[in-house]
Design a protein around this motif. Structure first.
Motif, PDB file in Angstrom:
ATOM      1  N   THR A  43       0.836  -1.197   0.000  1.00 16.07           N
ATOM      2  CA  THR A  43       0.000   0.000   0.000  1.00 16.07           C
ATOM      3  C   THR A  43       0.872   1.249   0.000  1.00 16.07           C
ATOM      4  OG1 THR A  43      -1.849  -1.083   1.099  1.00 16.07           O
ATOM      5  CG2 THR A  43      -1.715   1.317   1.324  1.00 16.07           C
ATOM      6  N   ILE A  44       1.879   1.243   0.836  1.00 12.63           N
ATOM      7  CA  ILE A  44       2.765   2.410   0.928  1.00 12.63           C
ATOM      8  C   ILE A  44       3.514   2.604  -0.384  1.00 12.63           C
ATOM      9  CG2 ILE A  44       4.776   3.374   2.115  1.00 12.63           C
ATOM     10  CD1 ILE A  44       3.668   1.884   4.664  1.00 12.63           C
ATOM     11  N   TYR A  45       4.089   1.533  -0.926  1.00 16.13           N
ATOM     12  CA  TYR A  45       4.804   1.632  -2.212  1.00 16.13           C
ATOM     13  C   TYR A  45       3.883   2.101  -3.338  1.00 16.13           C
ATOM     14  CZ  TYR A  45       9.221  -0.608  -0.900  1.00 16.13           C
ATOM     15  OH  TYR A  45      10.440  -0.899  -0.353  1.00 16.13           O
ATOM     16  N   ARG A  46       2.659   1.608  -3.351  1.00 13.27           N
ATOM     17  CA  ARG A  46       1.724   1.944  -4.420  1.00 13.27           C
ATOM     18  C   ARG A  46       1.364   3.436  -4.404  1.00 13.27           C
ATOM     19  NH1 ARG A  46      -2.962  -0.413  -2.968  1.00 13.27           N
ATOM     20  NH2 ARG A  46      -1.899  -2.355  -2.915  1.00 13.27           N
ATOM     21  N   HIS A  47       1.173   3.981  -3.223  1.00  7.30           N
ATOM     22  CA  HIS A  47       0.706   5.368  -3.124  1.00  7.30           C
ATOM     23  C   HIS A  47       1.821   6.381  -2.875  1.00  7.30           C
ATOM     24  CE1 HIS A  47      -3.323   3.896  -3.424  1.00  7.30           C
ATOM     25  NE2 HIS A  47      -3.105   3.063  -2.430  1.00  7.30           N
ATOM     26  N   TRP A  48       2.906   5.947  -2.256  1.00  2.00           N
ATOM     27  CA  TRP A  48       4.035   6.830  -1.965  1.00  2.00           C
ATOM     28  C   TRP A  48       5.324   6.057  -2.258  1.00  2.00           C
ATOM     29  CZ3 TRP A  48       0.287   5.816   1.926  1.00  2.00           C
ATOM     30  CH2 TRP A  48      -0.722   6.797   2.018  1.00  2.00           C
ATOM     31  N   PRO A  49       5.665   5.890  -3.532  1.00  2.00           N
ATOM     32  CA  PRO A  49       6.768   5.005  -3.915  1.00  2.00           C
ATOM     33  C   PRO A  49       8.160   5.495  -3.514  1.00  2.00           C
ATOM     34  CG  PRO A  49       5.878   6.116  -5.844  1.00  2.00           C
ATOM     35  CD  PRO A  49       4.994   6.461  -4.690  1.00  2.00           C
ATOM     36  N   THR A  50       8.295   6.775  -3.215  1.00  3.49           N
ATOM     37  CA  THR A  50       9.611   7.321  -2.863  1.00  3.49           C
ATOM     38  C   THR A  50       9.465   8.263  -1.666  1.00  3.49           C
ATOM     39  OG1 THR A  50       9.356   9.284  -4.257  1.00  3.49           O
ATOM     40  CG2 THR A  50      10.325   7.306  -5.307  1.00  3.49           C
ATOM     41  N   PRO A  51      10.569   8.545  -0.983  1.00  2.00           N
ATOM     42  CA  PRO A  51      10.499   9.555   0.078  1.00  2.00           C
ATOM     43  C   PRO A  51      10.007  10.906  -0.463  1.00  2.00           C
ATOM     44  CG  PRO A  51      12.497   8.280   0.334  1.00  2.00           C
ATOM     45  CD  PRO A  51      11.872   7.862  -0.976  1.00  2.00           C
ATOM     46  N   GLY A  52      10.367  11.233  -1.684  1.00  2.00           N
ATOM     47  CA  GLY A  52       9.892  12.472  -2.292  1.00  2.00           C
ATOM     48  C   GLY A  52       8.382  12.490  -2.452  1.00  2.00           C
TER      49      GLY A  52
END
Length: 185
Positions: free
Chosen positions: A49-58
């Motif tokens: 879920t985190i990778y899908r919606h926020w793939p990078t720290p940026g």
């Protein structure tokens, strides 16, 4: 008609959970801590879920900036009064932990991550928007507007970011009076 598959975005609860944790991590550990693995550890939200919606720290920083802006108040038509109100709002925001510390973290992140430079510019632009709104409504030309905003805001950012002290509200109000007098003698 509903389409099968995953929803387009995270649920409101998941987004709130992840972004709240991200802000806490950013303030405590810096932008480097905004990885999917670290956010998963802190929140329990699935890594996918985190990778899908926020793939990078940026992407996490960008999402935090998206929820941060405060809309500028509508100008009253009294230039000095409106600029004083914008100064007070900025001083309060710089004093309050998340805004000042978030800006400091963006400055640090931008030193090593070129994509964070764009985010820092975006965040600072949001902080400066009330001043631009007031000056634009007063009919101040773009060049004079940029100079006026720099004159008023630079000392506040210097205090908050480099000198680690509260923004000098009284000095900023004196600068507003001088700037308003210069723009409209």
């Amino acid at each position: 008609m509903t389409r099968p598959g995953r929803p387009a975005g995270p649920t409101t609860d998941t987004e709130t959970l992840v972004l709240t944790a991200a802000l806490q991590l950013l303030l405590a550990e810096g932008a480097a801590a905004l990885t999917a693995q670290r956010l998963h550890q802190v929140t329990g939200a699935s890594r996918s879920t985190i990778y899908r919606h926020w793939p990078t720290p940026g992407a996490v920083l960008a999402a935090l900036i998206d929820v941060a802006p405060m809309p500028p108040a509508a100008p009253t038509g009294d230039l000095a009064q409106d600029l004083h109100a914008a100064v007070d709002q900025l001083c309060d925001r710089l004093r309050d932990r998340p805004v000042g510390a978030f800006l400091q973290a963006l400055v640090v992140a931008a030193a090593s991550d070129p994509s964070a430079v764009r985010l820092r510019h975006r965040y600072v632009s949001d902080l400066l928007a009330p001043f631009h709104t007031v000056l634009r409504a007063a009919g101040v030309a773009a060049t004079d507007r940029e100079d006026a905003v720099a004159a008023i805001v630079s000392p506040l950012l210097l205090d908050a970011l480099l000198l680690d002290r509260p923004a000098a509200r009284t000095r900023a109000h004196r600068i507003v009076d001088t700037t308003a007098g210069r723009l409209f003698p």
